[in-house]
Motif scaffolding. Structure first.
Motif, short mmCIF file in Angstrom:
data_model
loop_
_atom_site.label_atom_id
_atom_site.label_comp_id
_atom_site.label_asym_id
_atom_site.label_seq_id
_atom_site.Cartn_x
_atom_site.Cartn_y
_atom_site.Cartn_z
N ASP A 35 38.98 -38.73 81.33
CA ASP A 35 40.30 -38.94 81.94
C ASP A 35 40.23 -39.90 83.12
O ASP A 35 41.14 -40.71 83.34
N VAL A 38 39.87 -43.38 81.65
CA VAL A 38 41.13 -43.81 81.03
C VAL A 38 42.16 -44.17 82.08
O VAL A 38 42.90 -45.16 81.96
N GLN A 46 47.55 -51.14 78.81
CA GLN A 46 47.76 -49.96 77.98
C GLN A 46 46.46 -49.51 77.34
O GLN A 46 45.67 -50.33 76.87
N THR A 48 44.90 -47.28 74.32
CA THR A 48 45.23 -46.68 73.03
C THR A 48 44.34 -45.46 72.77
O THR A 48 43.36 -45.22 73.48
N GLU A 49 44.67 -44.73 71.73
CA GLU A 49 43.88 -43.58 71.35
C GLU A 49 42.50 -43.99 70.89
O GLU A 49 41.50 -43.28 71.12
N ALA A 50 42.42 -45.14 70.22
CA ALA A 50 41.11 -45.64 69.79
C ALA A 50 40.22 -45.95 70.99
O ALA A 50 39.01 -45.72 70.96
N THR A 51 40.83 -46.46 72.07
CA THR A 51 40.07 -46.74 73.29
C THR A 51 39.53 -45.45 73.89
O THR A 51 38.37 -45.38 74.33
N ARG A 52 40.36 -44.41 73.89
CA ARG A 52 39.92 -43.12 74.43
C ARG A 52 38.77 -42.55 73.61
O ARG A 52 37.80 -42.03 74.19
N GLN A 53 38.85 -42.64 72.30
CA GLN A 53 37.77 -42.13 71.45
C GLN A 53 36.48 -42.92 71.70
O GLN A 53 35.38 -42.34 71.71
N GLU A 56 34.97 -41.63 74.86
CA GLU A 56 34.34 -40.33 74.64
C GLU A 56 32.96 -40.48 74.01
O GLU A 56 32.01 -39.80 74.40
N ASP A 62 32.39 -36.28 73.30
CA ASP A 62 33.21 -36.11 72.10
C ASP A 62 33.28 -34.63 71.73
O ASP A 62 32.28 -34.02 71.37
#
Length: 329
Positions: A35, A38, A46, A48-53, A56, A62
């Motif tokens: 977090d 991010v 911005q 994205t969810e792919a960036t967060r994964q 991780e 993960d």
């Protein structure tokens, strides 16, 4: 041989327990390094969810991977020398941060500890040999400095020698504006000048303990029968002090010195934070402020290895010096 094997086995188990604790502690602490990363990236655009994964996976956080698999991966990464990526120094790997800061800490705290030990043992030997002398009367003064809070003593030295006299710089490890790091006299001289006040703080605050311990052991040793025998033989007082009294009285101090060397890495946090010294203690403070669990894990690993290594070396050395310890237990 069984003595050395038993000692090695004990420290192997201790190292495994410390590594296991090092694995679980960040995972039960509040806060999420993902977090934090991010939120930093979100300030620039911005996320994205792919960036967060991806973050991780990069930080080893993960949740889709079972805990036991993370545990095995953690040990595999350690043996490969892969300690992860630092959040506070992103995208620098933790191993790189440690390799860049550890030499500063070893040079500062290590040399200061050796100087304090040699000075304290020498003065303690003289104080115990000549009780009531001016050297013996220094002990209350040195113990007074030892009782002063570490950071307070550092601030006093900064105020007097940096702000008032301007003899030393306020902060840093070297003159970053006029000196280029490298094997040159300018760089070495700058490092010594910038490290004098932090080193002086460490020496002043720790020399009293070495001096008092050595003095008390000298007083105890001088009452032994072999000292009286040496005096009856007509040996010189200097030889009795060095070869008979000090040689036996210094053994507990050597044991404490080995342990203190193991805590060189851990004992640098306060000094480096006050003087903004670019060592591993300052990096640990930065990691705590940024919830950088990966960097904290790496630094705690180095501290664990240094402490266990110093204690193991001392145990093995005692087994060689005093054969009686190998028959105990």
């Amino acid at each position: 041989m069984k003595y050395f094997a038993r000692k090695l086995g004990f420290y192997v188990v201790a190292l495994w327990a410390a590594l296991t604790l090092n694995f679980f502690l960040p995972r039960i602490m509040p806060g999420d390094p993902v977090d934090i990363m991010v939120s930093r990236l979100a300030q620039k655009g911005q996320v994205t969810e792919a960036t967060r994964q991806a973050i991780e996976l990069l930080l080893g956080a993960d949740d889709s991977v079972p805990l036991w698999q993370q545990y095995l991966n953690y040990f595999a990464q350690i043996f490969r020398g892969d300690l992860g990526v630092s959040v506070a120094y992103f995208p620098t790997p933790v191993a790189t941060v440690i390799s860049e800061t550890l030499p500063w800490t070893v040079g500062l705290v290590g040399v200061s500890t050796i100087i304090a030990f040699l000075l304290g043992v020498t003065l303690g030997t003289i104080a115990g040999w000549k009780r009531g002398s001016w050297v013996d009367n220094l002990i209350p003064v040195t113990t007074l400095f030892q009782s002063i809070p570490y950071f307070w003593l550092a601030l006093i030295l900064l105020y007097v020698f940096a702000l008032q006299i301007h003899a030393f710089p306020l902060y840093g490890g070297y003159d970053v504006w006029n000196v280029t790091p490298g094997l040159s006299w300018d760089f070495v001289g700058s490092v010594i000048r910038y490290g004098t006040l932090p080193a002086l703080t460490i020496v002043i605050s720790s020399v009293g303990g070495w001096m008092l311990g050595m003095r008390n052991m000298m007083v105890t040793t001088l009452s032994e029968d072999y000292i009286l025998t040496a005096e009856a033989k007509g040996l010189s007082r200097g030889r009795i002090m060095r070869s008979y009294a000090a040689r036996n009285a210094i053994m507990p101090s050597i044991s404490g010195f080995a342990i203190s060397l193991g805590f060189v890495v851990a004992g640098s946090v306060v000094a480096e934070s006050v003087f903004s010294y670019p060592g591993i203690g300052f990096a640990l403070l930065t990691a705590v402020q940024n919830n950088d669990y990966t960097l904290m894990q790496g630094i705690f690993l180095i501290i664990t290895i240094s402490v266990l290594g110093a204690n193991l070396l001392m145990d093995l050395l005692y087994g060689v010096i005093d054969p009686r310890t190998r028959t105990q237990g």
